[in-house]
Design a protein around this motif. Structure first.
Motif, PDB file in Angstrom:
ATOM      1  N   CYS A 137      33.350  36.001  35.192  1.00  0.00           N
ATOM      2  CA  CYS A 137      32.734  37.327  35.098  1.00  0.00           C
ATOM      3  C   CYS A 137      32.342  37.535  33.636  1.00  0.00           C
ATOM      4  CB  CYS A 137      33.738  38.372  35.559  1.00  0.00           C
ATOM      5  SG  CYS A 137      33.257  40.056  35.215  1.00  0.00           S
ATOM      6  N   MET A 145      35.460  46.739  45.428  1.00  0.00           N
ATOM      7  CA  MET A 145      35.161  45.617  46.334  1.00  0.00           C
ATOM      8  C   MET A 145      35.925  45.765  47.651  1.00  0.00           C
ATOM      9  SD  MET A 145      35.163  42.286  43.919  1.00  0.00           S
ATOM     10  CE  MET A 145      34.153  42.127  42.469  1.00  0.00           C
ATOM     11  N   LYS A 151      38.257  45.926  41.616  1.00  0.00           N
ATOM     12  CA  LYS A 151      38.933  45.456  42.847  1.00  0.00           C
ATOM     13  C   LYS A 151      38.918  46.537  43.915  1.00  0.00           C
ATOM     14  CE  LYS A 151      40.447  41.279  42.258  1.00  0.00           C
ATOM     15  NZ  LYS A 151      41.446  40.913  41.253  1.00  0.00           N
TER      16      LYS A 151
HETATM   17  S1  SF4 Z   1      36.956  39.933  36.067  1.00  0.00           S
HETATM   18 FE1  SF4 Z   1      35.030  41.045  36.524  1.00  0.00          FE
HETATM   19  S2  SF4 Z   1      34.622  40.617  38.688  1.00  0.00           S
HETATM   20 FE2  SF4 Z   1      36.780  40.104  38.312  1.00  0.00          FE
HETATM   21  S3  SF4 Z   1      37.885  41.956  38.834  1.00  0.00           S
HETATM   22 FE3  SF4 Z   1      37.506  42.038  36.637  1.00  0.00          FE
HETATM   23  S4  SF4 Z   1      35.587  43.190  36.433  1.00  0.00           S
HETATM   24 FE4  SF4 Z   1      35.738  42.551  38.595  1.00  0.00          FE
END
Ligand code: SF4
Length: 320
Positions: A192, A90, A87
């Protein structure tokens, strides 16, 4: 018109967040971050983007994400999902794009206490600080449970139109989906692969053998995987499509039955005759005819060889 960037996973929560903000006459650009472990934009995403009127862009962060995955500062979730660091990554990337897209804030579909790892209230604040985005992340679905953000304080967003959703229940989201006319409800999150324990076994194998590269991660999505030695792996195609993908690769050694009625095996890494023999016997195991010679293709040259079939017990030993 004000503009916001949205972290878009393709899941229902991120879509709803975009629609809530769009309703307030804010233009939204959705960012789909490609980590290598999520699927690229699908037809359904493009359908939402066209029907609900928001732009959608893919942002490739595969290499940066692998650095995070190898050594996540905040650790892993239930499987190999480094959600907190993911997070943060990103959001940092989105922050850099704010200037380019002239956006004044960021939207996420996060819901307080929905997921154990990254969505606890204090963690949301921590993530915001780590990404240097204090007050600039609006979480429309849980906003009323959180401190007012800059766009709310500046009057760009009306706080009364936001929500106070908390926890794992989905009832309120489903009712919002109905309100916005979302007929086909997407998953809560975008899916994911790092939350899938079976897939994580293969990722862990790459991690422990220091082979975690973008190319190797891509290969994990197809075929059956075998660890032949510390430095060598074999991947067996499960159908014609996967065989084709493996054969189209530039590097590696290929083994397949001379009558083509079986898998293509790709050998990656460092190999000797021993690994070729193992891969050949695995190829024979999955081939239709058990008396057929195998073709070994190295640097464009083809050699024919007969192999002994591997036993089912041995297959289990090598299978990742
Ligand atoms: S589930 Fe995967 S894409 Fe979503 S925050 Fe966690 S690591 Fe990132």
């Amino acid at each position: 018109m004000h503009r916001a960037l949205a972290l878009y996973s393709g899941g229902l929560d991120s879509l709803l967040s975009i629609l809530i903000v769009k309703e307030q006459k804010v233009e939204v650009i959705a960012l789909k971050f490609l980590t290598g472990f999520v699927f690229p934009l699908k037809e359904q995403d493009l359908f939402y983007s066209q029907n609900f009127g928001f732009q959608i862009k893919e942002i490739d962060i595969k290499r940066k994400f692998l650095t995070v995955l190898k050594n996540p500062e905040h650790g892993y979730g239930k499987n190999l999902n480094p959600c907190i660091d993911c997070k943060i990554l990103m959001l940092r990337e989105a922050k850099q794009l704010m200037l380019e897209y002239e956006a004044s804030f960021i939207i996420t579909g996060e819901i307080v206490s929905q997921r154990p790892m990254s969505q606890k209230r204090l963690l949301l604040i921590h993530i915001e600080k780590e990404a240097s985005l204090n007050g600039l992340i609006l979480r429309p679905l849980s906003a009323k449970l959180l401190v007012a953000t800059k766009p709310e304080l500046d009057g760009i967003i009306d706080r009364d139109s936001l929500y106070d959703i908390c926890g794992r229940g989905r009832k309120k989201q489903f009712s919002l989906a109905r309100k916005y006319g979302i007929e086909k409800i997407p998953q809560p999150s975008g899916g994911c692969l790092l939350t899938d324990p079976l897939f994580c076994k293969k990722v862990n194998d790459l991690l422990t053998h220091d082979e975690l590269t973008v190319e190797n991660v891509e290969l994990l999505k197809i075929g059956r995987h075998f660890r032949l030695s510390e430095k060598c792996k074999a991947i067996a195609g499960r159908d014609a499509e996967e065989n084709e993908i493996l054969l189209n690769r530039q590097r590696g050694i290929f083994i397949y039955p001379a009558d083509f009625k079986g898998p293509v095996i790709l050998i990656t890494g460092e190999f000797s005759d021993r690994e070729i023999d193992k891969a050949g016997s695995i190829c024979l195991y999955y081939s239709k005819n058990k008396n057929v010679p195998m073709i070994i293709k190295i640097n464009g040259e083809e050699i024919r060889k007969n192999f002994n079939i591997i036993s089912a017990e041995e297959i289990i030993k090598y299978r990742i």
